[in-house]
Write a protein that holds these residues in place. Structure first.
Motif, short mmCIF file in Angstrom:
data_model
loop_
_atom_site.label_atom_id
_atom_site.label_comp_id
_atom_site.label_asym_id
_atom_site.label_seq_id
_atom_site.Cartn_x
_atom_site.Cartn_y
_atom_site.Cartn_z
N PRO A 1 53.50 37.18 35.75
CA PRO A 1 52.11 37.59 35.58
C PRO A 1 51.88 39.05 35.94
N ALA A 2 52.55 39.54 36.99
CA ALA A 2 52.35 40.93 37.39
C ALA A 2 52.87 41.87 36.32
N ILE A 3 53.99 41.53 35.70
CA ILE A 3 54.56 42.39 34.65
C ILE A 3 53.67 42.36 33.42
N ALA A 4 53.10 41.23 33.09
CA ALA A 4 52.30 41.08 31.88
C ALA A 4 50.91 41.71 32.01
N GLN A 5 50.44 41.97 33.22
CA GLN A 5 49.11 42.52 33.45
C GLN A 5 49.02 43.96 32.93
N LYS B 1 40.57 38.31 32.43
CA LYS B 1 41.28 37.49 33.43
C LYS B 1 41.35 38.27 34.74
N PRO B 2 40.21 38.58 35.34
CA PRO B 2 40.22 39.46 36.52
C PRO B 2 40.98 38.90 37.72
N ALA B 3 41.05 37.58 37.85
CA ALA B 3 41.71 37.00 39.02
C ALA B 3 43.20 37.36 39.09
N THR B 4 43.78 37.74 37.96
CA THR B 4 45.21 38.10 37.95
C THR B 4 45.43 39.59 38.19
N GLY B 5 44.36 40.35 38.37
CA GLY B 5 44.47 41.80 38.52
C GLY B 5 44.70 42.25 39.94
N SER B 6 44.93 43.56 40.06
CA SER B 6 45.10 44.17 41.38
C SER B 6 44.69 45.63 41.34
N VAL B 7 44.24 46.13 42.48
CA VAL B 7 43.84 47.52 42.62
C VAL B 7 44.43 48.06 43.91
N SER C 1 42.74 42.12 47.36
CA SER C 1 43.32 40.79 47.57
C SER C 1 42.75 39.80 46.56
N ALA C 2 41.62 40.15 45.93
CA ALA C 2 41.00 39.28 44.92
C ALA C 2 40.05 40.10 44.05
N ILE C 3 39.96 39.71 42.79
CA ILE C 3 39.00 40.32 41.86
C ILE C 3 38.32 39.18 41.13
N LYS C 4 36.99 39.22 41.09
CA LYS C 4 36.28 38.18 40.34
C LYS C 4 35.16 38.79 39.51
#
Length: 191
Positions: free
Chosen positions: A20-24, A64-70, A109-112
């Protein structure tokens, strides 16, 4: 043959977690069009500043914000008020202690999702080695191939030991620091 089973399962779990991290989709920060500003009050008078150097790693699919990161990294020595006197003070130990703590950071730690083009990004803000949880409201707006992420929030400077010694007196310098940001990004998928 049996001892390889736990290893194989561990390897499979690691690969599954990495996919999932690679596909984001990863956005590219456009620094010349981006800014981080802050405002506090000294004896009731607003004092504004900005950071001149920062970087961001933003992986986000707005659908799909829950799979994201900043992850945001700020060069503390780049803080400027536009006054030679203040600019010379801000990196000193009682303020941002830029020599000892050259970077401040935020890691999500989370995005919604919070409505049309709006998101809440939860994470840890670290300044001068002190970390505190923070929820940052973010508004995304798209124009052509680029996206602008903007928002604002307020922190308590004393939570991060910014303004030590005589500067802990909040009647002289307010504890609240309002932070405003605008990040121009290339490569985010459409909203």
């Amino acid at each position: 043959m049996r001892p390889l089973l736990p290893f194989s399962l561990s390897l499979a779990a690691l690969v599954a977690a990495a996919v999932p991290a690679i596909a984001q989709p990863v956005a590219q920060l456009l620094p010349a069009q981006s800014q981080i500003q802050f405002t506090t009050k000294q004896m009731g008078v607003p004092v504004e500043g900005r950071f001149g150097k920062f970087s961001a790693a933003i992986a986000l699919d707005p659908r799909k914000p829950a799979t994201g990161s900043v992850t945001l990294t700020i060069d503390t020595a780049s803080a400027r008020f536009g006054s030679a006197e203040l600019d010379g003070e801000v990196g000193k130990p009682e303020w941002l202690a830029a020599a000892r703590f050259p970077q401040a950071s935020f890691k999500s730690s989370a995005i919604k999702a919070a409505g049309a083009g709006r998101f809440e990004v939860t994470g840890k803000l670290t300044i001068k080695g002190a970390s505190h949880d923070l929820v940052v409201p973010v508004q995304l707006a798209q124009s052509g191939a680029n996206t602008t992420a903007s928002g604002s929030f307020t922190i308590k400077r004393l939570d991060f030991r910014v303004g030590e010694g005589e500067w802990t007196d909040t009647s002289m310098l307010a504890n609240d620091v309002a932070v405003r940001f605008k990040f121009a990004l290339a490569g985010l998928p459409p909203l």
